[in-house]
Design an enzyme around this catalytic site. Structure first.
Site, mmCIF file in Angstrom:
data_model
loop_
_atom_site.group_PDB
_atom_site.id
_atom_site.type_symbol
_atom_site.label_atom_id
_atom_site.label_comp_id
_atom_site.label_asym_id
_atom_site.label_seq_id
_atom_site.Cartn_x
_atom_site.Cartn_y
_atom_site.Cartn_z
ATOM 1 N N SER A 190 -15.259 -6.906 -1.992
ATOM 2 C CA SER A 190 -15.881 -7.744 -2.465
ATOM 3 C C SER A 190 -14.966 -8.956 -2.766
ATOM 4 O O SER A 190 -13.625 -8.953 -2.860
ATOM 5 C CB SER A 190 -16.773 -7.418 -3.747
ATOM 6 O OG SER A 190 -17.250 -8.526 -4.455
ATOM 7 N N TYR A 203 -15.823 -3.698 -12.170
ATOM 8 C CA TYR A 203 -16.341 -3.640 -11.080
ATOM 9 C C TYR A 203 -15.417 -4.522 -10.138
ATOM 10 O O TYR A 203 -14.716 -3.915 -9.033
ATOM 11 C CB TYR A 203 -17.470 -4.299 -10.686
ATOM 12 C CG TYR A 203 -18.109 -4.777 -9.411
ATOM 13 C CD1 TYR A 203 -18.869 -3.774 -8.587
ATOM 14 C CD2 TYR A 203 -18.036 -6.264 -8.810
ATOM 15 C CE1 TYR A 203 -19.041 -3.888 -7.338
ATOM 16 C CE2 TYR A 203 -18.310 -6.364 -7.410
ATOM 17 C CZ TYR A 203 -18.969 -5.318 -6.723
ATOM 18 O OH TYR A 203 -19.632 -5.716 -5.583
HETATM 19 P P1 NAD Z 1 -27.632 -2.140 -2.596
HETATM 20 O O1 NAD Z 1 -27.888 -1.924 -4.232
HETATM 21 O O2 NAD Z 1 -28.885 -2.378 -1.677
HETATM 22 O O3 NAD Z 1 -26.811 -1.067 -2.147
HETATM 23 C C1 NAD Z 1 -25.935 -0.149 -2.853
HETATM 24 C C2 NAD Z 1 -26.248 1.098 -2.377
HETATM 25 O O4 NAD Z 1 -25.460 2.132 -3.181
HETATM 26 C C3 NAD Z 1 -27.499 1.661 -3.192
HETATM 27 O O5 NAD Z 1 -28.584 1.349 -2.357
HETATM 28 C C4 NAD Z 1 -27.205 3.207 -3.304
HETATM 29 O O6 NAD Z 1 -27.760 3.802 -2.430
HETATM 30 C C5 NAD Z 1 -25.629 3.233 -3.163
HETATM 31 N N1 NAD Z 1 -25.194 3.911 -4.250
HETATM 32 C C6 NAD Z 1 -24.767 3.497 -5.610
HETATM 33 N N2 NAD Z 1 -24.279 4.492 -6.149
HETATM 34 C C7 NAD Z 1 -24.163 5.666 -5.678
HETATM 35 C C8 NAD Z 1 -23.759 6.996 -5.557
HETATM 36 N N3 NAD Z 1 -22.893 7.458 -6.829
HETATM 37 N N4 NAD Z 1 -24.081 7.942 -4.873
HETATM 38 C C9 NAD Z 1 -24.741 7.516 -3.533
HETATM 39 N N5 NAD Z 1 -25.039 6.256 -3.443
HETATM 40 C C10 NAD Z 1 -24.814 5.447 -4.487
HETATM 41 O O7 NAD Z 1 -26.802 -3.565 -2.931
HETATM 42 P P2 NAD Z 1 -25.558 -4.171 -1.741
HETATM 43 O O8 NAD Z 1 -25.481 -5.613 -2.229
HETATM 44 O O9 NAD Z 1 -26.250 -3.842 -0.184
HETATM 45 O O10 NAD Z 1 -24.564 -3.218 -2.127
HETATM 46 C C11 NAD Z 1 -23.454 -2.600 -0.869
HETATM 47 C C12 NAD Z 1 -22.063 -2.766 -1.237
HETATM 48 O O11 NAD Z 1 -21.799 -4.236 -1.209
HETATM 49 C C13 NAD Z 1 -21.656 -2.353 -2.745
HETATM 50 O O12 NAD Z 1 -20.187 -1.830 -2.810
HETATM 51 C C14 NAD Z 1 -21.485 -3.610 -3.314
HETATM 52 O O13 NAD Z 1 -20.378 -3.472 -4.268
HETATM 53 C C15 NAD Z 1 -20.857 -4.890 -2.163
HETATM 54 N N6 NAD Z 1 -20.989 -5.991 -2.440
HETATM 55 C C16 NAD Z 1 -22.346 -6.609 -2.584
HETATM 56 C C17 NAD Z 1 -22.264 -8.148 -2.789
HETATM 57 C C18 NAD Z 1 -23.611 -8.624 -2.938
HETATM 58 O O14 NAD Z 1 -23.726 -9.841 -3.542
HETATM 59 N N7 NAD Z 1 -24.910 -8.218 -2.837
HETATM 60 C C19 NAD Z 1 -21.174 -8.671 -3.052
HETATM 61 C C20 NAD Z 1 -19.993 -7.944 -2.754
HETATM 62 C C21 NAD Z 1 -20.079 -6.607 -2.570
#
Ligand code: NAD
Ligand code: MG
Length: 297
Positions: A190, A203
């Site tokens: 991230s 985080y």
């Molecule tokens: P999202 O909520 O759609 O996806 C995250 C997914 O993680 C969830 O759908 C869930 O299935 C899974 N998850 C969480 N804990 C879990 C566990 N213990 N076991 C199995 N699955 C688990 O949100 P997103 O934004 O698509 O997130 C995806 C990745 O991108 C994450 O790692 C997040 O940190 C990273 N990220 C997101 C952003 C943002 O702004 N959305 C920014 C930087 C990084």
């Protein structure tokens, strides 16, 4: 929302920016409650055979970035196992249907990756279901917000570290005996891993750890012909935000970037495709930032 992904366009207005409705979601969150609806490439992503015949395990594949990656991988010719939390079955089934509509195999394997045994089983199930494993794509993550060090919660911390960080070791250790030269591992860091916000201390530390893991593991695995890379997203319009952010922050989400808007999941899917494909054969140990113009490293 759908747009012509490939038409030259003003990137600042290609997708909506703030203000957004001040929504809140609980639990892991769901795509159905997102307003406006995110673009995961359902109508727009066009594949060109870049992952033909590859077998991928994608964590967090039900929603957000992972959903967009699963759709893109399938349209590029890959079969996929989708991992997610058991509460997210409905979101996952929608993704599985989209993968099958692309003519590829989709297998759903719910499971909490914050435990080593689940990670081991997930890899074994993938190999059994797809006949092998070429692409280990770790997108799942959690983002608790904690405003003060005085509110640090040890239980939340352990669960966060196991989900975001330990799972990288558990999944890749289990995957290694199955990965042939040419395989690719991708982890999700991230911008927080490089530019931490004060309310995301825990985080941000895990995301810095992921970037570091990528750089170290890439060197370890190079001699086996396996590449390891990371993606560092900026703000993306996914359920993670209404689950983690206070509603007043969601209202203005993405407004602080040079683009003045958040990214849509489809706008990062092709970065994962690139890193998974042989287009990136000389790229390993890299963490690609996709941030709408925010310089992170
Ligand atoms: P999202 O909520 O759609 O996806 C995250 C997914 O993680 C969830 O759908 C869930 O299935 C899974 N998850 C969480 N804990 C879990 C566990 N213990 N076991 C199995 N699955 C688990 O949100 P997103 O934004 O698509 O997130 C995806 C990745 O991108 C994450 O790692 C997040 O940190 C990273 N990220 C997101 C952003 C943002 O702004 N959305 C920014 C930087 C990084
Ligand atoms: Mg989800």
């Amino acid at each position: 929302m759908a747009t012509d992904l490939y038409a030259p366009t003003d990137v600042t207005t290609k997708y909506p920016g703030p203000p957004f409705p001040a929504a809140k979601q609980t639990g892991p969150g769901t795509v159905a409650e997102m307003e406006p609806r995110p673009d995961h490439g359902e109508e727009s992503y066009r594949g060109s055979g870049r992952l033909a015949g590859r077998r991928a395990l994608i964590t967090g594949a039900d929603s957000g970035i992972g959903r967009a990656v699963a759709i893109a991988f399938a349209r590029e010719g890959a079969d996929v196992v989708l991992n997610y939390l058991p509460d997210e079955e409905q979101d996952a089934q929608e993704v599985a249907e989209l993968v099958r509509a692309a003519g590829r195999t989709a297998e759903c394997r719910p499971g909490d990756i914050a435990g080593e045994e689940t990670c081991r089983r997930l890899v074994a199930d993938t190999v059994a279901a797809l006949g092998g494993l070429d692409l280990l794509v770790m997108v799942a993550g959690q983002m608790p917000t904690v405003d003060s060090l005085e509110d640090f919660d040890t239980e939340v911390w352990h669960r966060l570290v196991d989900t975001n960080l330990s799972s990288l070791f558990w999944l890749s250790k289990a995957a290694l005996p199955h990965l042939e030269p040419g395989a690719s591992i991708i982890a999700t860091s991230s911008e927080q891993g490089f530019q931490p916000s004060p309310s995301l201390l825990e985080y941000a530390v895990t995301k810095a750890g992921i970037a570091n893991w990528v750089r170290g593991a890439a060197q370890q695995l190079a001699e086996r012909g396996i590449r390891v890379n990371g993606v560092a997203p900026g703000p993306f319009w996914t359920p993670l935000q209404p689950v983690s952010d206070p509603p007043e922050k969601l209202e203005q989400f993405g407004g602080q970037t040079p683009y003045g808007r958040p990214g849509q999941p489809v706008e990062i899917a092709s970065t994962y495709v690139y890193l998974a494909s042989q287009d990136a054969s000389f790229t390993s140990g890299e963490v690609v930032a996709v941030t709408g113009g925010v310089p992170v490293h």
